[in-house]
Motif scaffolding. Structure first.
Motif, mmCIF file in Angstrom:
data_model
loop_
_atom_site.group_PDB
_atom_site.id
_atom_site.type_symbol
_atom_site.label_atom_id
_atom_site.label_comp_id
_atom_site.label_asym_id
_atom_site.label_seq_id
_atom_site.Cartn_x
_atom_site.Cartn_y
_atom_site.Cartn_z
ATOM 1 N N ASP A 81 0.087 7.455 -1.199
ATOM 2 C CA ASP A 81 0.819 6.831 -0.097
ATOM 3 C C ASP A 81 0.460 5.364 0.110
ATOM 4 O OD1 ASP A 81 2.016 9.236 0.350
ATOM 5 O OD2 ASP A 81 0.916 9.718 2.183
ATOM 6 N N LYS A 82 -0.720 4.964 -0.297
ATOM 7 C CA LYS A 82 -1.203 3.614 0.002
ATOM 8 C C LYS A 82 -0.678 2.607 -1.025
ATOM 9 C CE LYS A 82 -5.291 5.686 2.013
ATOM 10 N NZ LYS A 82 -6.755 5.853 1.988
ATOM 11 N N PRO A 83 -0.433 1.360 -0.601
ATOM 12 C CA PRO A 83 -0.002 0.331 -1.562
ATOM 13 C C PRO A 83 -1.066 0.103 -2.630
ATOM 14 C CG PRO A 83 0.297 -0.414 0.700
ATOM 15 C CD PRO A 83 -0.513 0.838 0.770
ATOM 16 N N TRP A 126 -3.011 -11.896 -0.208
ATOM 17 C CA TRP A 126 -1.997 -10.844 -0.360
ATOM 18 C C TRP A 126 -2.526 -9.516 0.169
ATOM 19 C CZ3 TRP A 126 0.883 -9.066 -5.368
ATOM 20 C CH2 TRP A 126 2.265 -9.074 -5.125
ATOM 21 N N ILE A 127 -3.770 -9.184 -0.187
ATOM 22 C CA ILE A 127 -4.370 -7.941 0.287
ATOM 23 C C ILE A 127 -4.424 -7.926 1.810
ATOM 24 C CG2 ILE A 127 -6.526 -6.626 0.364
ATOM 25 C CD1 ILE A 127 -7.062 -7.639 -2.496
ATOM 26 N N SER A 128 -4.847 -9.048 2.393
ATOM 27 C CA SER A 128 -4.944 -9.142 3.845
ATOM 28 C C SER A 128 -3.581 -8.948 4.506
ATOM 29 C CB SER A 128 -5.533 -10.504 4.240
ATOM 30 O OG SER A 128 -5.569 -10.649 5.636
ATOM 31 N N ARG A 158 -6.931 0.710 3.146
ATOM 32 C CA ARG A 158 -5.534 0.351 3.410
ATOM 33 C C ARG A 158 -4.795 -0.052 2.140
ATOM 34 N NH1 ARG A 158 -4.556 -1.559 8.744
ATOM 35 N NH2 ARG A 158 -5.704 -0.212 10.204
ATOM 36 N N VAL A 159 -5.513 -0.646 1.181
ATOM 37 C CA VAL A 159 -4.907 -1.157 -0.054
ATOM 38 C C VAL A 159 -5.827 -0.808 -1.215
ATOM 39 C CG1 VAL A 159 -4.003 -3.176 -1.265
ATOM 40 C CG2 VAL A 159 -3.918 -3.094 1.222
#
Length: 264
Positions: free
Chosen positions: A102-104, A199-201, A54-55
């Motif tokens: 596309d992913k942060p 922040w990642i969460s 996701r990140v």
């Protein structure tokens, strides 16, 4: 380079992960050699293609340096100019990769971010930094100029600040960098790891589909005239209405529950 996958927070599903890409050449202060840039590009593509991620997080294993920037030895060696020119595409290709995924992508600046590494940081979507680090473009001090990263610096801060960084080679504190819009968040050193995890969460909990659509829209409209940008963004909003994630997010908000993103 090191690559590892971790869950984004305690008790999150095993298929919700963050990919940590760690610059790991401490003896050379993570100098951005051709080999390191190639490894970084390959690992970014690996993380981008993994549906569980996701990140993406870029960080460093060095205790004080994120990266010292370009490999100075390569600047001054006796290779033919044409041979040096052939390798120059690595930096712009890497910047395009970072902005095109596309992913942060989070730059976890746990050490000084210098020269070409500042360009890498600014090509990420978000930057969190330890309070003690410094940032800057010292290339001019050794008879070079930060040509490749100047476009990224000018897109992140004002012209006069950018000029000062590039023309004086002065390193700036995180307080100055934050005031100039060059970083998002400054954290005391002893709180850095915990703040990064939070922040990642938080980011990983958002809809991956809508984050990806949003990142593509920002990249596509950044340099467009206003009217053209508005037309493009209107079309993207209309496309968002066709997804399952948008109504699911609204329902979850009203029902006071975590959303169940479907990615379509």
């Amino acid at each position: 380079m090191n690559y590892r996958l971790e869950t984004t927070a305690p008790n999150t599903p095993d298929d919700v992960l963050a990919a940590f890409l760690t610059l790991d050449d401490p003896a050379r202060r993570n100098a951005l050699s051709d080999a390191l840039l190639d490894q970084l590009s390959a690992l970014l593509q690996q993380a981008a293609s993994d549906p569980r991620v996701r990140v993406i997080v870029l960080t460093s294993s060095h205790p004080r340096i994120f990266s010292a920037g370009g490999n100075l030895d390569a600047f001054a060696d006796d290779r033919a100019t044409i041979e040096k020119y052939a390798g120059l595409s690595r930096f712009p290709a890497l910047f395009r990769t970072l902005t095109g995924i596309d992913k942060p992508i989070v730059c976890a600046a746990n050490g000084d971010v210098l020269a070409g590494a500042l360009g890498i940081a600014l090509a990420c979507d978000l930057i969190i930094a330890k309070d003690s680090i410094r940032l800057g473009c010292p290339e001019i001090n050794v008879g070079a100029f930060p040509f490749m990263i100047s476009a990224l610096i000018f897109r992140a801060t004002g012209r006069l600040v950018a000029n000062e960084l590039m023309m004086t080679g002065r390193l700036i504190s995180t307080a100055e960098a934050a005031a100039a819009g060059l970083i998002n968040k400054v954290v005391p050193d002893d709180e850095f790891d915990d703040a990064l995890r939070r922040w990642i969460s938080e980011i990983a909990a958002k809809s991956p589909l809508l984050l990806g659509m949003g990142k593509r829209a920002l990249a596509a409209t950044r340099d467009l005239p206003l009217e053209s940008a508005l037309d493009y963004l209107q079309a993207q909003l209309a496309l968002a209405f066709t997804t399952d994630d948008l109504p699911e997010g609204v329902r979850a908000f009203k029902e006071k529950r975590p959303p169940q993103w479907r990615g379509r």
